[in-house]
Design an enzyme around this catalytic site. Structure first.
Site, PDB file in Angstrom:
ATOM      1  NE  ARG A   1      -2.594   0.634   3.927  1.00 49.61           N
ATOM      2  CZ  ARG A   1      -3.281   1.304   4.599  1.00 49.61           C
ATOM      3  NH1 ARG A   1      -4.195   1.021   4.559  1.00 49.61           N
ATOM      4  NH2 ARG A   1      -3.122   1.712   6.114  1.00 49.61           N
TER       5      ARG A   1
ATOM      6  CG  ASP B   1       1.152  -3.864   9.966  1.00 49.28           C
ATOM      7  OD1 ASP B   1       1.948  -4.862   9.697  1.00 49.28           O
ATOM      8  OD2 ASP B   1       1.687  -2.562   8.809  1.00 49.28           O
TER       9      ASP B   1
ATOM     10  CG  ASP C   1       4.887  -3.872  11.267  1.00 49.66           C
ATOM     11  OD1 ASP C   1       5.860  -4.221   9.937  1.00 49.66           O
ATOM     12  OD2 ASP C   1       4.566  -2.610  11.126  1.00 49.66           O
TER      13      ASP C   1
ATOM     14  CB  THR D   1      -2.428   7.301  -3.001  1.00 53.75           C
ATOM     15  OG1 THR D   1      -1.841   5.471  -3.251  1.00 53.75           O
ATOM     16  CG2 THR D   1      -1.014   8.560  -4.220  1.00 53.75           C
TER      17      THR D   1
END
Length: 210
Positions: free
Chosen positions: A105, A201, A204, A109
């Site tokens: 990602r 996340d 992570d 944006t």
């Protein structure tokens, strides 16, 4: 699998999800919990697989016994976090064919950028289950499903650990024919596109990269 969204409210799923949300849970425990919860979610998403019968001999007599029908199903991991779900599902369905869609990602944006795509042959003849722990904006998931459809897949299901309302809406708009199975529909996305309350996340926390 007629509803677009199925939330698996099984007590074991919800208990394990709570442990995963806890920020004090270690990487090793998080990874193990993800493997366990993915098996429970896989049980739900494969609930109505097509069946046929074959003749076998039990120790007592022959019988017509139920077996799965058709080609081996395809599991598609949306990299990198999808691999955590993939491992658990493969333990339940070890004969499945496996593919990978690499998307990241763009932090500015929030749009998905493709960097890898390798999937099994004959997707049009297989049930295809795409796995990714987080359905956040839905942009990456929708892009991954686009790629799978372009590769021939027609019977696709999406398996995730957490979903945001925005992601569910995006997927329903882009791919109304793709049912979603998840452990929780969370409250919202924050300004950075993370699911709230979420669990941070997933990649992570799974790989210990933070």
């Amino acid at each position: 699998m007629t509803d677009h969204l199925t939330i698996v409210d099984h007590p074991l799923v919800q208990h394990k999800l709570t442990l995963m949300r806890d920020q004090t849970t270690s990487t090793a425990v998080f990874r193990q919990l993800l493997r366990e919860i993915s098996q429970l979610l896989a049980y739900e998403i494969t609930r109505n697989l097509p069946m046929t019968t074959q003749t076998i001999d039990t120790p007592l007599q022959p019988m017509e016994a139920p077996v799965l029908e058709g080609k081996k199903l395809a599991l598609i991991s949306i990299l990198r976090a999808g691999n955590g779900l993939l491992d658990g599902v493969l333990e339940l369905i070890p004969s499945a064919r496996v593919g990978f869609v690499g998307l990241y990602r763009d932090e500015v944006t929030l749009q998905p950028v493709q960097y890898y795509f390798k999937v099994p042959e004959n997707l049009e003849d297989r049930l295809v289950i795409a796995v990714d722990p987080m359905l956040a904006t839905g942009n990456s998931s929708a892009a991954a499903i686009d790629l799978l459809k372009n590769a021939g897949a027609t019977n696709i299901r999406f398996l995730c650990l957490l979903a945001a309302p925005e992601g569910v809406a995006r997927m329903k708009e882009a791919h109304p024919d793709v049912p979603i199975v998840t452990a929780s529909l969370d409250e919202k996305l924050n300004e950075k596109g993370y699911i709230v309350p979420g669990l941070g996340d997933a990649g992570d926390r799974m790989f210990g990269t933070k």
